[in-house]
Scaffold this motif. Structure first.
Motif, mmCIF file in Angstrom:
data_model
loop_
_atom_site.group_PDB
_atom_site.id
_atom_site.type_symbol
_atom_site.label_atom_id
_atom_site.label_comp_id
_atom_site.label_asym_id
_atom_site.label_seq_id
_atom_site.Cartn_x
_atom_site.Cartn_y
_atom_site.Cartn_z
ATOM 1 N N TYR A 28 -3.632 29.843 30.812
ATOM 2 C CA TYR A 28 -3.541 29.490 29.378
ATOM 3 C C TYR A 28 -4.320 28.204 29.095
ATOM 4 C CZ TYR A 28 -1.692 27.285 25.195
ATOM 5 O OH TYR A 28 -1.590 26.623 23.991
ATOM 6 N N TYR A 29 -4.066 27.157 29.891
ATOM 7 C CA TYR A 29 -4.778 25.889 29.690
ATOM 8 C C TYR A 29 -6.291 26.082 29.831
ATOM 9 C CZ TYR A 29 -0.419 23.126 29.901
ATOM 10 O OH TYR A 29 0.819 22.584 29.656
ATOM 11 N N GLY A 30 -6.694 26.880 30.805
ATOM 12 C CA GLY A 30 -8.122 27.117 31.020
ATOM 13 C C GLY A 30 -8.783 27.888 29.892
ATOM 14 N N LEU A 31 -8.038 28.826 29.296
ATOM 15 C CA LEU A 31 -8.595 29.661 28.230
ATOM 16 C C LEU A 31 -8.491 29.025 26.841
ATOM 17 C CD1 LEU A 31 -7.490 33.312 29.085
ATOM 18 C CD2 LEU A 31 -9.785 32.327 29.197
ATOM 19 N N HIS A 32 -7.695 27.986 26.701
ATOM 20 C CA HIS A 32 -7.480 27.404 25.368
ATOM 21 C C HIS A 32 -8.792 27.060 24.658
ATOM 22 C CE1 HIS A 32 -6.301 24.664 22.162
ATOM 23 N NE2 HIS A 32 -5.168 25.350 22.136
ATOM 24 N N PRO A 33 -9.729 26.358 25.311
ATOM 25 C CA PRO A 33 -10.986 26.046 24.596
ATOM 26 C C PRO A 33 -11.771 27.307 24.222
ATOM 27 C CG PRO A 33 -10.876 24.872 26.706
ATOM 28 C CD PRO A 33 -9.687 25.760 26.634
ATOM 29 N N VAL A 34 -11.705 28.322 25.050
ATOM 30 C CA VAL A 34 -12.404 29.595 24.776
ATOM 31 C C VAL A 34 -11.778 30.278 23.567
ATOM 32 C CG1 VAL A 34 -12.901 31.906 25.689
ATOM 33 C CG2 VAL A 34 -13.080 29.893 27.190
ATOM 34 N N MET A 35 -10.454 30.371 23.545
ATOM 35 C CA MET A 35 -9.751 31.050 22.453
ATOM 36 C C MET A 35 -9.916 30.286 21.138
ATOM 37 S SD MET A 35 -8.594 33.817 23.739
ATOM 38 C CE MET A 35 -7.376 34.445 22.587
ATOM 39 N N THR A 36 -10.021 28.974 21.215
ATOM 40 C CA THR A 36 -10.226 28.150 20.025
ATOM 41 C C THR A 36 -11.558 28.488 19.360
ATOM 42 O OG1 THR A 36 -8.923 26.373 21.006
ATOM 43 C CG2 THR A 36 -10.360 25.766 19.187
ATOM 44 N N GLU A 37 -12.566 28.779 20.170
ATOM 45 C CA GLU A 37 -13.912 29.059 19.671
ATOM 46 C C GLU A 37 -14.114 30.491 19.173
ATOM 47 O OE1 GLU A 37 -16.520 26.781 19.474
ATOM 48 O OE2 GLU A 37 -14.931 25.338 19.926
ATOM 49 N N LEU A 38 -13.240 31.421 19.575
ATOM 50 C CA LEU A 38 -13.431 32.821 19.201
ATOM 51 C C LEU A 38 -13.168 33.066 17.722
ATOM 52 C CD1 LEU A 38 -11.751 34.893 22.068
ATOM 53 C CD2 LEU A 38 -14.180 34.433 21.730
ATOM 54 N N ALA A 39 -14.011 33.880 17.121
ATOM 55 C CA ALA A 39 -13.794 34.321 15.741
ATOM 56 C C ALA A 39 -12.664 35.350 15.733
ATOM 57 C CB ALA A 39 -15.074 34.948 15.188
ATOM 58 N N VAL A 40 -12.105 35.584 14.568
ATOM 59 C CA VAL A 40 -11.000 36.536 14.431
ATOM 60 C C VAL A 40 -11.382 37.908 14.996
ATOM 61 C CG1 VAL A 40 -9.576 37.785 12.767
ATOM 62 C CG2 VAL A 40 -10.003 35.344 12.462
ATOM 63 N N GLN A 41 -12.596 38.367 14.687
ATOM 64 C CA GLN A 41 -13.031 39.682 15.167
ATOM 65 C C GLN A 41 -13.077 39.730 16.687
ATOM 66 O OE1 GLN A 41 -14.513 37.788 12.916
ATOM 67 N NE2 GLN A 41 -15.108 38.973 11.126
ATOM 68 N N GLU A 42 -13.491 38.638 17.309
ATOM 69 C CA GLU A 42 -13.541 38.597 18.771
ATOM 70 C C GLU A 42 -12.132 38.601 19.366
ATOM 71 O OE1 GLU A 42 -17.356 36.176 20.175
ATOM 72 O OE2 GLU A 42 -16.158 35.096 18.673
ATOM 73 N N LYS A 43 -11.213 37.887 18.726
ATOM 74 C CA LYS A 43 -9.823 37.888 19.210
ATOM 75 C C LYS A 43 -9.246 39.293 19.125
ATOM 76 C CE LYS A 43 -8.943 33.115 17.992
ATOM 77 N NZ LYS A 43 -8.556 32.268 16.898
ATOM 78 N N GLU A 44 -9.607 40.034 18.086
ATOM 79 C CA GLU A 44 -9.131 41.404 17.950
ATOM 80 C C GLU A 44 -9.754 42.317 18.999
ATOM 81 O OE1 GLU A 44 -9.676 42.658 13.920
ATOM 82 O OE2 GLU A 44 -8.030 41.424 13.205
ATOM 83 N N LYS A 45 -10.972 42.007 19.394
ATOM 84 C CA LYS A 45 -11.648 42.792 20.429
ATOM 85 C C LYS A 45 -10.905 42.664 21.761
ATOM 86 C CE LYS A 45 -16.221 43.329 22.498
ATOM 87 N NZ LYS A 45 -17.583 42.790 22.529
ATOM 88 N N TYR A 46 -10.355 41.479 22.001
ATOM 89 C CA TYR A 46 -9.600 41.214 23.231
ATOM 90 C C TYR A 46 -8.119 41.121 22.886
ATOM 91 C CZ TYR A 46 -14.344 40.003 24.598
ATOM 92 O OH TYR A 46 -15.702 40.033 24.818
ATOM 93 N N VAL A 47 -7.594 42.209 22.345
ATOM 94 C CA VAL A 47 -6.243 42.225 21.779
ATOM 95 C C VAL A 47 -5.170 41.904 22.821
ATOM 96 C CG1 VAL A 47 -5.921 44.739 22.006
ATOM 97 C CG2 VAL A 47 -4.708 43.476 20.221
#
Length: 176
Positions: free
Chosen positions: A123-142
């Motif tokens: 979670y800590y490692g992915l936080h900066p990645v998830m912060t940068e993702l657009a909504v559509q990208e977050k939905e792609k990686y549901v």
């Protein structure tokens, strides 16, 4: 990387309920974290230090309960350092998210049915990645988004990090 990792370790200490704050430094070009111990050799490396803190807090269940769970936790701790921290650009980040999304398809936590140190550090490692993702990208990686949102709401975990908004309902459908 060094300040980020030290903040992670301090947050981990707090979430584990450890009262005294340890002394940290970094070494080398890659700024590898070092725990300066009072009575023994220094501990070097994020996952080594994190596992030590879990033992110190007497929360061994966070390292896994069975031999298989312990191995899976170790696997994900290694994945954090080699794949998530080691990614070199958007293509590698997409590969990490795609692989993780597939793995989490039928799982709530990384190492089985229980919350572990692997969930915290990934979670800590992915936080900066998830912060940068657009909504559509977050939905792609549901599946990653679902897992990430679950972990960020786990008591005491997010602490110093800003919340990441993850939409729970799809607002549109993609046409293939």
């Amino acid at each position: 990387m060094s300040d980020k990792v030290v903040l992670e370790l301090l947050s981990l200490e707090k979430s584990l309920g450890l009262k005294k704050t340890n002394k940290y430094s970094t070494q080398g070009d890659k700024q590898v974290p070092v725990l300066q111990t009072n009575n023994g050799p220094n501990l070097i490396g994020l996952t080594t230090i994190a596992a030590h803190l879990v033992q110190e807090a007497q929360q061994k269940q966070l390292l896994g309960n069975t031999a298989e769970e312990k191995a899976i936790v170790q696997q994900w701790l290694e994945y954090r350092v080699t794949q998530i921290d080691g990614h070199r650009g958007k293509d590698e980040t997409r590969t990490v998210l795609k692989d993780l999304n597939q793995y989490l398809e039928d799982k709530v936590y990384l190492a089985g049915d229980d919350f572990t140190l692997a969930d915290i550090l990934v979670y800590y490692g992915l936080h900066p990645v998830m912060t940068e993702l657009a909504v559509q990208e977050k939905e792609k990686y549901v599946n990653v988004s679902r897992w990430f949102n679950h972990i960020q709401h786990y008591p005491g975990i997010r602490q110093h990090l800003p919340p990441v908004v993850v939409l729970k309902n799809r607002l549109y459908t993609s046409v293939h």
